[in-house]
Design a protein around this motif. Sequence first.
Motif, PDB file in Angstrom:
ATOM      1  N   THR A  58       0.755  -1.165  -0.016  1.00  0.00           N
ATOM      2  CA  THR A  58       0.031   0.028  -0.063  1.00  0.00           C
ATOM      3  C   THR A  58       0.776   1.345   0.041  1.00  0.00           C
ATOM      4  O   THR A  58       2.086   1.169   0.341  1.00  0.00           O
ATOM      5  CB  THR A  58      -0.724  -0.079   1.079  1.00  0.00           C
ATOM      6  OG1 THR A  58      -0.088  -0.119   2.496  1.00  0.00           O
ATOM      7  CG2 THR A  58      -1.897  -1.308   1.346  1.00  0.00           C
ATOM      8  N   TYR A  60       0.495   5.643   0.473  1.00  0.00           N
ATOM      9  CA  TYR A  60      -0.853   6.776   0.920  1.00  0.00           C
ATOM     10  C   TYR A  60      -0.183   8.403   0.734  1.00  0.00           C
ATOM     11  O   TYR A  60       0.896   8.440   0.697  1.00  0.00           O
ATOM     12  CB  TYR A  60      -0.951   6.653   2.350  1.00  0.00           C
ATOM     13  CG  TYR A  60      -1.504   5.477   2.871  1.00  0.00           C
ATOM     14  CD1 TYR A  60      -0.734   4.227   3.472  1.00  0.00           C
ATOM     15  CD2 TYR A  60      -2.932   5.274   3.002  1.00  0.00           C
ATOM     16  CE1 TYR A  60      -1.245   3.414   3.694  1.00  0.00           C
ATOM     17  CE2 TYR A  60      -3.434   4.051   3.459  1.00  0.00           C
ATOM     18  CZ  TYR A  60      -2.712   2.998   3.752  1.00  0.00           C
ATOM     19  OH  TYR A  60      -3.142   1.752   4.199  1.00  0.00           O
ATOM     20  N   LYS A  65      -1.726   9.630   5.853  1.00  0.00           N
ATOM     21  CA  LYS A  65      -1.013   8.651   6.261  1.00  0.00           C
ATOM     22  C   LYS A  65      -1.179   8.773   7.935  1.00  0.00           C
ATOM     23  O   LYS A  65      -0.980   9.539   8.516  1.00  0.00           O
ATOM     24  CB  LYS A  65       0.616   9.082   5.795  1.00  0.00           C
ATOM     25  CG  LYS A  65       1.466   7.940   6.069  1.00  0.00           C
ATOM     26  CD  LYS A  65       2.786   8.253   5.491  1.00  0.00           C
ATOM     27  CE  LYS A  65       2.752   8.467   3.763  1.00  0.00           C
ATOM     28  NZ  LYS A  65       4.033   8.831   3.245  1.00  0.00           N
ATOM     29  N   THR A  69      -6.667   3.767   6.210  1.00  0.00           N
ATOM     30  CA  THR A  69      -5.980   2.348   5.951  1.00  0.00           C
ATOM     31  C   THR A  69      -6.840   1.933   4.906  1.00  0.00           C
ATOM     32  O   THR A  69      -7.919   1.751   4.723  1.00  0.00           O
ATOM     33  CB  THR A  69      -6.077   1.238   7.088  1.00  0.00           C
ATOM     34  OG1 THR A  69      -5.336   2.208   8.170  1.00  0.00           O
ATOM     35  CG2 THR A  69      -5.649   0.118   6.885  1.00  0.00           C
ATOM     36  N   SER A  71      -7.415  -1.393   2.369  1.00  0.00           N
ATOM     37  CA  SER A  71      -7.363  -3.006   2.421  1.00  0.00           C
ATOM     38  C   SER A  71      -8.308  -3.588   1.506  1.00  0.00           C
ATOM     39  O   SER A  71      -9.053  -2.929   0.688  1.00  0.00           O
ATOM     40  CB  SER A  71      -7.711  -3.401   3.960  1.00  0.00           C
ATOM     41  OG  SER A  71      -8.992  -3.113   4.242  1.00  0.00           O
TER      42      SER A  71
END
Length: 123
Positions: A58, A60, A65, A69, A71
Amino acid sequence: QVQLVESGGGLVQAGGSLRLSCVASGRTFSRYTVAWFRQVPGAEREFVAVINWIDGSTRYADSVKGRFTISRVNAKNTVYLQMNSLKPEDTAVYYCAADTGGYGSRTTNYDYWGQGTQVTVSS
């Protein structure tokens, strides 16, 4: 080809949380890199986060950051964006995007886009 549908947006107070979902059609979704972008009126669409289909790595934007998140659950054809500690400046329409290519942060890296979901953070 893949079609994307975002959901989970809404109105939340500063400091709160939301979880956005991006559900994709298509049996090969697991082979797509998926990113989230956001856009406010009069501004360009900006990169938020991306998850690579190859190894799940991943990236950001600096502005999110440590708070957001990304996923994915390939069995559900779904990518999530968990947003915590929301700020008024996070207010935007959030879009998910997908492509079989690499791991880019530019809108031109992605061929497939959802319709967007509005996130509004009040102060």
